[in-house]
Design a protein around this motif. Sequence first.
Motif, PDB file in Angstrom:
ATOM      1  N   ILE A   5       0.716  -1.144  -0.061  1.00 38.40           N
ATOM      2  CA  ILE A   5      -0.141   0.076  -0.440  1.00 38.40           C
ATOM      3  C   ILE A   5       1.160   1.402  -0.609  1.00 38.40           C
ATOM      4  O   ILE A   5       1.217   1.369   1.137  1.00 38.40           O
ATOM      5  CB  ILE A   5      -0.903   0.060   1.327  1.00 38.40           C
ATOM      6  N   LEU A   6       0.747   1.908  -1.281  1.00 38.86           N
ATOM      7  CA  LEU A   6       1.678   2.952  -1.463  1.00 38.86           C
ATOM      8  C   LEU A   6       0.545   4.508  -0.786  1.00 38.86           C
ATOM      9  O   LEU A   6       1.142   5.329   0.546  1.00 38.86           O
ATOM     10  CB  LEU A   6       1.510   3.657  -2.151  1.00 38.86           C
ATOM     11  N   GLN A   7      -0.232   4.372  -0.759  1.00 36.73           N
ATOM     12  CA  GLN A   7      -0.877   5.482   0.017  1.00 36.73           C
ATOM     13  C   GLN A   7      -2.298   5.088   0.327  1.00 36.73           C
ATOM     14  O   GLN A   7      -3.277   4.328  -1.213  1.00 36.73           O
ATOM     15  CB  GLN A   7      -0.758   6.341  -0.936  1.00 36.73           C
ATOM     16  N   TRP A   8      -3.473   5.489   1.166  1.00 31.15           N
ATOM     17  CA  TRP A   8      -4.863   5.087   1.772  1.00 31.15           C
ATOM     18  C   TRP A   8      -5.120   5.662   1.606  1.00 31.15           C
ATOM     19  O   TRP A   8      -5.255   6.577   3.344  1.00 31.15           O
ATOM     20  CB  TRP A   8      -5.054   3.957   2.438  1.00 31.15           C
ATOM     21  N   HIS A   9      -5.681   6.806   0.821  1.00 31.47           N
ATOM     22  CA  HIS A   9      -6.670   7.819   1.372  1.00 31.47           C
ATOM     23  C   HIS A   9      -8.095   7.607   2.265  1.00 31.47           C
ATOM     24  O   HIS A   9      -8.827   7.056   0.818  1.00 31.47           O
ATOM     25  CB  HIS A   9      -6.555   9.081  -0.160  1.00 31.47           C
ATOM     26  N   ALA A  10      -8.144   7.648   2.819  1.00 36.52           N
ATOM     27  CA  ALA A  10      -9.531   7.110   3.208  1.00 36.52           C
ATOM     28  C   ALA A  10     -10.739   8.503   3.441  1.00 36.52           C
ATOM     29  O   ALA A  10     -10.184   9.657   3.251  1.00 36.52           O
ATOM     30  CB  ALA A  10      -9.368   6.612   4.638  1.00 36.52           C
ATOM     31  N   VAL A  11     -12.069   8.483   3.999  1.00 35.90           N
ATOM     32  CA  VAL A  11     -12.611   9.277   4.008  1.00 35.90           C
ATOM     33  C   VAL A  11     -13.158   9.010   5.287  1.00 35.90           C
ATOM     34  O   VAL A  11     -13.737   7.723   5.541  1.00 35.90           O
ATOM     35  CB  VAL A  11     -14.244   9.430   2.351  1.00 35.90           C
ATOM     36  N   ALA A  12     -13.703   9.436   6.268  1.00 37.36           N
ATOM     37  CA  ALA A  12     -14.134   9.622   7.138  1.00 37.36           C
ATOM     38  C   ALA A  12     -15.549  11.262   7.765  1.00 37.36           C
ATOM     39  O   ALA A  12     -15.350  12.358   6.846  1.00 37.36           O
ATOM     40  CB  ALA A  12     -13.599   9.472   8.367  1.00 37.36           C
ATOM     41  N   SER A  13     -16.658  10.629   8.175  1.00 36.04           N
ATOM     42  CA  SER A  13     -17.370  11.452   8.790  1.00 36.04           C
ATOM     43  C   SER A  13     -16.955  11.681  10.320  1.00 36.04           C
ATOM     44  O   SER A  13     -16.867  11.133  10.848  1.00 36.04           O
ATOM     45  CB  SER A  13     -18.647  11.358   8.197  1.00 36.04           C
ATOM     46  N   TRP A  14     -16.669  13.520  10.952  1.00 38.77           N
ATOM     47  CA  TRP A  14     -16.929  13.054  11.826  1.00 38.77           C
ATOM     48  C   TRP A  14     -18.183  13.953  12.693  1.00 38.77           C
ATOM     49  O   TRP A  14     -19.351  13.736  12.546  1.00 38.77           O
ATOM     50  CB  TRP A  14     -14.953  14.627  12.337  1.00 38.77           C
ATOM     51  N   THR A  15     -18.461  13.251  13.977  1.00 40.41           N
ATOM     52  CA  THR A  15     -19.372  13.171  14.657  1.00 40.41           C
ATOM     53  C   THR A  15     -19.165  14.045  15.785  1.00 40.41           C
ATOM     54  O   THR A  15     -18.061  13.226  16.528  1.00 40.41           O
ATOM     55  CB  THR A  15     -20.459  12.103  14.440  1.00 40.41           C
ATOM     56  N   TRP A  16     -20.460  14.231  16.561  1.00 41.51           N
ATOM     57  CA  TRP A  16     -20.124  15.024  18.093  1.00 41.51           C
ATOM     58  C   TRP A  16     -20.270  13.651  19.266  1.00 41.51           C
ATOM     59  O   TRP A  16     -19.787  14.028  20.427  1.00 41.51           O
ATOM     60  CB  TRP A  16     -20.870  16.047  18.643  1.00 41.51           C
ATOM     61  N   ASP A  17     -20.889  12.761  18.450  1.00 43.47           N
ATOM     62  CA  ASP A  17     -21.093  11.562  19.320  1.00 43.47           C
ATOM     63  C   ASP A  17     -21.770  12.190  20.333  1.00 43.47           C
ATOM     64  O   ASP A  17     -21.404  11.493  21.504  1.00 43.47           O
ATOM     65  CB  ASP A  17     -19.710  10.954  19.484  1.00 43.47           C
ATOM     66  N   PRO A  40     -19.616  24.522  10.858  1.00 46.04           N
ATOM     67  CA  PRO A  40     -19.632  23.745  11.624  1.00 46.04           C
ATOM     68  C   PRO A  40     -18.668  22.968  12.025  1.00 46.04           C
ATOM     69  O   PRO A  40     -17.826  23.157  11.953  1.00 46.04           O
ATOM     70  CB  PRO A  40     -20.677  22.159  11.077  1.00 46.04           C
ATOM     71  N   GLY A  41     -18.459  22.279  12.903  1.00 47.75           N
ATOM     72  CA  GLY A  41     -17.462  21.057  14.301  1.00 47.75           C
ATOM     73  C   GLY A  41     -16.760  22.230  15.276  1.00 47.75           C
ATOM     74  O   GLY A  41     -16.983  23.001  15.726  1.00 47.75           O
TER      75      GLY A  41
ATOM     76  N   VAL B 748       1.053   5.585   4.944  1.00 45.84           N
ATOM     77  CA  VAL B 748       0.178   5.799   4.374  1.00 45.84           C
ATOM     78  C   VAL B 748      -0.962   6.412   4.048  1.00 45.84           C
ATOM     79  O   VAL B 748      -1.605   6.348   3.289  1.00 45.84           O
ATOM     80  CB  VAL B 748       0.552   4.142   3.761  1.00 45.84           C
ATOM     81  N   GLU B 750      -4.018   8.615   4.545  1.00 44.06           N
ATOM     82  CA  GLU B 750      -4.549   9.844   4.960  1.00 44.06           C
ATOM     83  C   GLU B 750      -6.225  10.118   4.619  1.00 44.06           C
ATOM     84  O   GLU B 750      -6.091   9.461   4.296  1.00 44.06           O
ATOM     85  CB  GLU B 750      -4.263  11.032   3.943  1.00 44.06           C
ATOM     86  N   THR B 752      -9.653  11.693   4.140  1.00 43.86           N
ATOM     87  CA  THR B 752     -11.476  13.144   4.212  1.00 43.86           C
ATOM     88  C   THR B 752     -11.954  13.163   5.291  1.00 43.86           C
ATOM     89  O   THR B 752     -13.153  12.131   5.525  1.00 43.86           O
ATOM     90  CB  THR B 752     -11.301  13.555   2.964  1.00 43.86           C
ATOM     91  N   ILE B 754     -15.390  15.032   7.174  1.00 44.91           N
ATOM     92  CA  ILE B 754     -16.408  15.557   5.932  1.00 44.91           C
ATOM     93  C   ILE B 754     -17.402  15.358   7.561  1.00 44.91           C
ATOM     94  O   ILE B 754     -17.458  14.894   8.139  1.00 44.91           O
ATOM     95  CB  ILE B 754     -17.038  15.053   4.365  1.00 44.91           C
ATOM     96  N   ARG B 791     -15.345  15.347  19.683  1.00 46.78           N
ATOM     97  CA  ARG B 791     -15.491  14.357  18.240  1.00 46.78           C
ATOM     98  C   ARG B 791     -15.284  13.500  17.662  1.00 46.78           C
ATOM     99  O   ARG B 791     -13.696  12.593  18.472  1.00 46.78           O
ATOM    100  CB  ARG B 791     -14.889  15.494  16.712  1.00 46.78           C
ATOM    101  N   LYS B 792     -15.898  12.386  17.133  1.00 51.63           N
ATOM    102  CA  LYS B 792     -14.980  11.272  16.948  1.00 51.63           C
ATOM    103  C   LYS B 792     -15.099  10.959  15.160  1.00 51.63           C
ATOM    104  O   LYS B 792     -15.920  11.797  14.718  1.00 51.63           O
ATOM    105  CB  LYS B 792     -16.290  10.050  17.311  1.00 51.63           C
ATOM    106  N   GLN B 794     -16.361   8.764  11.983  1.00 54.59           N
ATOM    107  CA  GLN B 794     -17.048   7.596  11.530  1.00 54.59           C
ATOM    108  C   GLN B 794     -15.856   6.941   9.856  1.00 54.59           C
ATOM    109  O   GLN B 794     -16.638   7.915   9.378  1.00 54.59           O
ATOM    110  CB  GLN B 794     -18.061   7.688  11.070  1.00 54.59           C
ATOM    111  N   THR B 801      -9.568   6.618  -2.631  1.00 59.40           N
ATOM    112  CA  THR B 801      -8.999   6.517  -3.141  1.00 59.40           C
ATOM    113  C   THR B 801      -7.406   5.398  -2.502  1.00 59.40           C
ATOM    114  O   THR B 801      -7.041   5.558  -1.534  1.00 59.40           O
ATOM    115  CB  THR B 801      -8.237   7.002  -4.582  1.00 59.40           C
ATOM    116  N   LYS B 803      -3.817   3.811  -4.003  1.00 64.25           N
ATOM    117  CA  LYS B 803      -2.636   3.388  -4.551  1.00 64.25           C
ATOM    118  C   LYS B 803      -1.794   2.490  -4.027  1.00 64.25           C
ATOM    119  O   LYS B 803      -1.351   2.475  -2.349  1.00 64.25           O
ATOM    120  CB  LYS B 803      -2.176   5.373  -4.699  1.00 64.25           C
TER     121      LYS B 803
END
Lengths: 85, 990
Positions: A5-17, A40-41, B748, B750, B752, B754, B791-792, B794, B801, B803
């Motif tokens: 894995i060279l780079q894992w660009h993940a996506v997450a959403s935050w929440t106040w819980d 927000p935030g 490795v 990163e 985003t 939201i 904050r947490k 999810q 993506t 690579k």
Amino acid sequence: MKVKILQWHAVASWTWDAHDDACGICRMAFDGCCPDCKMPGDDCPLMWGACNHAFHLHCILKWVNSQSPRPQCPMCRRDWKFRGD
Amino acid sequence: MGENLAMAMADSAASSAFANLSAVTQAWQLYVLRASAMLRLGSSQPSSPPVVDTEFDASVRVLCEQGLASLVVSYFLDALEKAFKQHEVANLWQQLDEYSRLKEDDADDPGKLNEWVQYTLPKVLSEISSAKLAQEESLRMLTRLIYHGTAGQAVEVERFLSQYHTAVSALLLTSAPQHFPEILNLFFKVRLEQFSKAVRQRNRKPPSGGPSGDSEDDASEGSENNNGEDDEMESMRSSHCTSADDMEINENPSENRETKQVDDTDEARDMEGVDFVAVSHLKLNAGAATMQEVAAVAGEEWVGGVSSVICNLRHIGFAALSEEGYASAIYSLLKAKIHAITNKRYEKPVLASVRSWIEAVPLRFLSIILASSGPPSSKSSSLTFPSPLASISIPSTGVDEIVKEGVVRWRLRLHFFAYETLGDMRINELFDIIVDYPESLPAIEDLRQCLTNTRHHAKLVDSFRTALRQRLLTAGAATTDILLQYVSTIKALRTMDPTGVVLEAVGEPIKEYLRGRKDTIRCIVTMLTDDTGGGGMAGLGGVGESLFEELSRGVSSLENVDSDDDAELDGDEAWAAAERWEPDPIEADPSRTSKSRRLMDIISMLVGIYGSKELFVNEYRVMLAEKLLNKSDYDTDRDIRTLELLKLRFGENNMHGCEIMLKDLADSKRINTNIKAAVAAELSQHGLAVPATSSDSVPLAGDAGYRTPTATVGLVDSHSQATFMQTPGSQTGDIASADGDRKLPLDVLEATIISSLFWPPFQAETLKVPAVVEGLLEEYAQRFHTIKAPRKLQWRKNLGTVKLELQFEDRSAQFVVSPMHAAIIMHFENQTRWTATELAEAVGVPVITLRRRIMLWVNQGVLVESHTVKDGDTVYNIVETMGDAGARAGGGAPSTDAALPLLGDEERESAVASMEDQWQQEMNVYESYVIGMLTNFDSLPLDRIHNMLKMFVSDPPYDKTLQQLQGFLGRLVGEEKLEFREGVYRRRQM
């Protein structure tokens, strides 16, 4: 075969819980912001009371200021204290 | 006839002088005899002057003395006419009869016919003309004889002559065969072509005939030649020079013209100044083009031929017919010229060339003709110009004046004809012109000029609408193409018609059609926000850019449409504005104000296709979300700029969500940097030897945007003692796999992060990522929690993506894929063979999804698909060596190129639910209502369902249209939940 894995660009959403959806004062979502805010935030954080009820910081401050000298939690009517104080 | 006359005369004479009767009778007989002899003589020898003999003289005198003068003349006229008819007219038509025979014989060889016409027509015309001249002479002699010495002699002579003239003209006109106009037409056509050719030839060689002004000519011709590529064009352009040349000639006083020429010129100039604002000074003298200069171009013989034919025609009363002849010849030549030079070419303005050609060829030709038509008396000037186009009346004092007036009228006429022809042509080609839009601007400018003269706007609208329907608004045209054409149309028609009325009429069908297309909004947004010259939209890059420019140019126009800016003007300005006011053109739609028409810019028009900006804004949000989620760096500069521009246009509130999305990206970048920095700090605290460069590189990587892992590898490898921090170099990979439970460095990862409420809804999809990554994600989330408590995070594991590099025994390859693809392939690391069911279980997605997604790896030659014999399940095997791949997958070569395309883009559904999906979700709410309704009522028609929904559904309020409901019900029918029969819906009985 090896996978490197060279780079894992993940996506997450935050929440106040906050264990609830919306602020009890402004009825806006916790993960959104209070009516006075745009972003927000960090710009519109939550505040928990000793009773474990959460509100937008701006909302509860307004409430507390209007309720002096003895503010109560808008939800449970106990005396309002900020959690951790 | 003679007897009858004699009788009548006898009766009249009887009362007064009976005695003279015999003398009178005798004289009459003598007169008749002599007259007919004379006429016969005249016809056989047309050129000889009529012989006056004494007997004739005497008899006429006797008759006149008896008061029979009018009788004498009318008999003579009658006789003349008869003789003319018998000999001349018959002869004339007989000679010309050959025409129809020749025409039939040599239908395919017009040269011979032309030759014949050129030879015969002047000949026969001059014959008949001289015959008529001779007759006129004899008539004049007779009348002179009769009225000799009286005061009204001249008047009487004129009267009888004109009587004769009328009679002969009538005779000729009534007896003219049908092909006579054809012959005339042909004659003039050939002559005009000769002249045109002569002009062109003269223009091609350096002008030598001009007595002065040669140097100026050379200079101007040289400059003209630079851009004249085409013969025709060149000749037209350089005819400017010739005109200049002519002007010099004309101003030369050595010309044999009256001395008042200068005054005439001035007058002509004034006249033109009124009528032709845009026409250059070059034609100032064209109206007075002289015989000499035309002769210099075309040769004396040619001029002589033409002018004699014109003279003769006019002489025998064919002025109108000849005008018709040369007019149609000129028109057809002009038309042919226009067609020749304008055909399918839009890059050059042609109108100016056409105008100067009109000056150079037809008007000079006409000046010959008009000069030959003179010298008319003031009475007959109206006969020479039977169709005055302009209301200019000049007191006709001489040939020059007449010619000039005629030329001016002809110029008007020819110009209008040119405008009309060119305009019609351009109108018919408008679609193609607009396809070539920026290049075809000259053609559009031409068309604009034509239209201001002809007012054919309605025709343009009709024709263009038809073209649009046939060529653009068809199922086969891509939406982007339609939009591009629409944009070009807007721009082009703006240039052509600043009031926007035409555009409004033309744009309506396009708008209506685009409204019916699903992907219109998406295309508009793409065009608006597309990166310049970027990626797959390369073909549209140019226009996309221009739209983007458009976006940056037209600011805030949408917001101001409603405000009444007249109120802001103070007194003077308001007055000036009122002075400038012009009523809307008659074609305008009265329900729209001209202001709204003018203020709409291209973006507003595009957005206005849907009538509201909300749809547009929503679609933009969805597309922005998709774009941002697929970013592996945090670079949003361009998007921020676009957003700022859109904010100006659509208002801040509408764009709020998008703003937060972009802010999320910026925040993510900061958080990412912080987390990485924290990791580095911990490491150094733990006493692990972290090289200074490496620890520096982490926050740097965050600050300077995304740093490619390969670069990091390079850095780290140079410090061999770095172990933990490394992005997996080959060593680490080996070590990790030796551990079995290997760990990935946090580097490795990163993320985003939201604010989900402000993003469009995502496609919900479960995905189990491999444990290694899961651990990483947890660690990251933990660190986030420490920084941003309470904050947490999810994780949206299916988004983002990855690579990665696949290392096989004999090769390695890098890919950029979605997390699911990564998860799939990572499972093959420890186990080279998976069945679809097992793998789906492991990845946590339905088998169908898995099988669809895994095709990426199969297509890349990484996996091989096969079927097990016993349960038919699909089995995937890793292709470890290329040899394997060649043998089993038929040589699917893995991509090893460094370009690293984001694979699977086509087959991957967008991460964000599209507007349509969202809409369907909304509609799903109503399913239970509908089912409930149909349970109670058994069956219901569409509008009842619609009304009941409107009545009962209040949270959220039902706001769908009948069509939307119909679509939704149609879908339910498709899912076999409802059935639709005889116009009513009912529940499907199970």
